[in-house]
Scaffold this motif. Structure first.
Motif, PDB file in Angstrom:
ATOM      1  N   LYS A   1       3.297   1.535  -3.239  1.00 23.49           N
ATOM      2  CA  LYS A   1       2.608   1.879  -4.594  1.00 23.49           C
ATOM      3  C   LYS A   1       2.458   3.543  -4.586  1.00 23.49           C
ATOM      4  O   LYS A   1       2.350   4.289  -5.710  1.00 23.49           O
ATOM      5  CB  LYS A   1       1.073   1.569  -4.719  1.00 23.49           C
ATOM      6  CG  LYS A   1       0.092   2.223  -3.508  1.00 23.49           C
ATOM      7  CD  LYS A   1      -1.383   1.668  -3.752  1.00 23.49           C
ATOM      8  CE  LYS A   1      -2.166   2.205  -2.667  1.00 23.49           C
ATOM      9  NZ  LYS A   1      -2.234   3.620  -2.690  1.00 23.49           N
TER      10      LYS A   1
ATOM     11  N   LEU B   1      -7.758  -2.092  -3.682  1.00 24.69           N
ATOM     12  CA  LEU B   1      -6.885  -0.889  -3.073  1.00 24.69           C
ATOM     13  C   LEU B   1      -7.619  -0.676  -1.550  1.00 24.69           C
ATOM     14  O   LEU B   1      -6.563  -0.360  -0.946  1.00 24.69           O
ATOM     15  CB  LEU B   1      -7.463   0.202  -3.966  1.00 24.69           C
ATOM     16  CG  LEU B   1      -6.619   0.481  -5.466  1.00 24.69           C
ATOM     17  CD1 LEU B   1      -6.816   1.703  -6.083  1.00 24.69           C
ATOM     18  CD2 LEU B   1      -5.177   0.410  -5.320  1.00 24.69           C
TER      19      LEU B   1
ATOM     20  N   LEU C   1      -5.669  -2.940   0.693  1.00 25.90           N
ATOM     21  CA  LEU C   1      -4.542  -2.494   0.831  1.00 25.90           C
ATOM     22  C   LEU C   1      -4.535  -1.471   2.070  1.00 25.90           C
ATOM     23  O   LEU C   1      -3.575  -1.445   2.999  1.00 25.90           O
ATOM     24  CB  LEU C   1      -3.740  -1.951  -0.286  1.00 25.90           C
ATOM     25  CG  LEU C   1      -3.476  -2.764  -1.460  1.00 25.90           C
ATOM     26  CD1 LEU C   1      -2.599  -2.196  -2.456  1.00 25.90           C
ATOM     27  CD2 LEU C   1      -2.651  -4.078  -1.112  1.00 25.90           C
ATOM     28  N   ARG C   2      -5.214  -0.606   1.883  1.00 25.48           N
ATOM     29  CA  ARG C   2      -5.587   0.348   3.078  1.00 25.48           C
ATOM     30  C   ARG C   2      -5.864   0.121   4.386  1.00 25.48           C
ATOM     31  O   ARG C   2      -5.228   0.137   5.134  1.00 25.48           O
ATOM     32  CB  ARG C   2      -6.581   1.442   2.317  1.00 25.48           C
ATOM     33  CG  ARG C   2      -6.002   2.327   1.479  1.00 25.48           C
ATOM     34  CD  ARG C   2      -7.127   3.546   1.188  1.00 25.48           C
ATOM     35  NE  ARG C   2      -8.275   3.131   0.521  1.00 25.48           N
ATOM     36  CZ  ARG C   2      -8.298   3.080  -0.642  1.00 25.48           C
ATOM     37  NH1 ARG C   2      -7.580   3.632  -1.417  1.00 25.48           N
ATOM     38  NH2 ARG C   2      -9.475   2.628  -1.425  1.00 25.48           N
TER      39      ARG C   2
ATOM     40  N   ASN D   1       0.767  -1.138   0.077  1.00 22.48           N
ATOM     41  CA  ASN D   1      -0.023   0.098   0.147  1.00 22.48           C
ATOM     42  C   ASN D   1       0.995   1.371  -0.046  1.00 22.48           C
ATOM     43  O   ASN D   1       0.481   2.096  -0.773  1.00 22.48           O
ATOM     44  CB  ASN D   1      -0.822  -0.078   1.263  1.00 22.48           C
ATOM     45  CG  ASN D   1      -1.753   1.299   1.192  1.00 22.48           C
ATOM     46  OD1 ASN D   1      -2.858   1.422   0.265  1.00 22.48           O
ATOM     47  ND2 ASN D   1      -1.901   2.132   2.164  1.00 22.48           N
TER      48      ASN D   1
END
Length: 227
Positions: A166, A216, A219-220, A163
């Protein structure tokens, strides 16, 4: 050398604009004004080194691939040796360099000269935020997201590292964010390469950013569980 009238927004960000076409430079300046950023202009590759020394803080180099004096990517790599500045390469042709060659030369973005003002502004803004911007099928084919099976195989700690990776953070920056040893972060990045079958840091960052929204979010959320 000419300096734009509108200087750098609140953060004082400055761009070195190296392009042989006065008309194109005007277009880039419009994009810079849209993002509240100022610039310094040159029209020959040999003038870049002097501006990097004399112009003070430069946050981004926008470089024309056909700029007079710009012989090769190795020429650019030599110029930027020891200089931490991202490069957005503008081109009016299909890029004939390999992805790794472009990245190793310091290029963090490639954009066609035919794109509209809004796209150009987004590309510039993305690099100023520490992200990447690669346009065109040649690059897109090399930046596909990790498949769902590979993502599911990652631990919460690995997802947390991905995370932050990226967004362009270094191993040291990631270690600070996660309160972990830098060597631990380095080991997890190596594991990410193996599990995703992507062996290049920039490609991995680009691939992660291209993931679907749900992934996403995964990932957060992983950040919360990384201890």
């Amino acid at each position: 050398m000419a300096e734009c009238d509108a200087l750098c927004g609140d953060d004082g960000l400055r761009v070195l604009l190296a392009d042989q076409s006065p008309l194109y430079r005007e277009g880039v300046k419009l994009a810079l004004n849209c993002s509240g950023t100022g610039c310094v202009e040159v029209s020959h590759f040999d003038a870049i080194a002097a501006e990097l020394t004399e112009a003070g803080q430069i946050d981004l180099l926008v470089l024309d691939s056909r700029l007079p004096g710009f012989a090769s990517l190795s020429h650019l790599k030599q110029l930027l040796d020891g200089v931490e500045i991202p490069v957005l390469l503008t081109t009016d042709r299909t890029h004939d360099q390999g992805f790794n060659d472009v990245m190793s030369a310091g290029v963090r973005g490639v954009v066609s000269k035919t794109v509209g003002l809004e796209t150009l502004s987004h590309a510039i803004g993305s690099l100023l935020k520490g992200h990447y911007w690669f346009q065109g099928p040649r690059f897109n084919d090399q930046c596909k997201p990790p498949n769902s099976l590979a993502l599911k195989s990652l631990s919460q700690k690995e997802l947390a590292v991905l995370n932050l990776l990226k967004d362009g953070l270094s191993n040291r920056q990631i270690s600070i964010e996660l309160d972990a040893c830098e060597s631990t972060v380095k080991r997890r990045v190596s594991t990410l390469y193996r599990k995703t079958d992507i062996r290049n840091r920039a490609r991995l960052a680009l691939a992660a950013r291209a993931l679907p929204t749900a992934s996403l979010e995964q990932l957060r959320v992983a950040i919360k569980f990384d201890a």
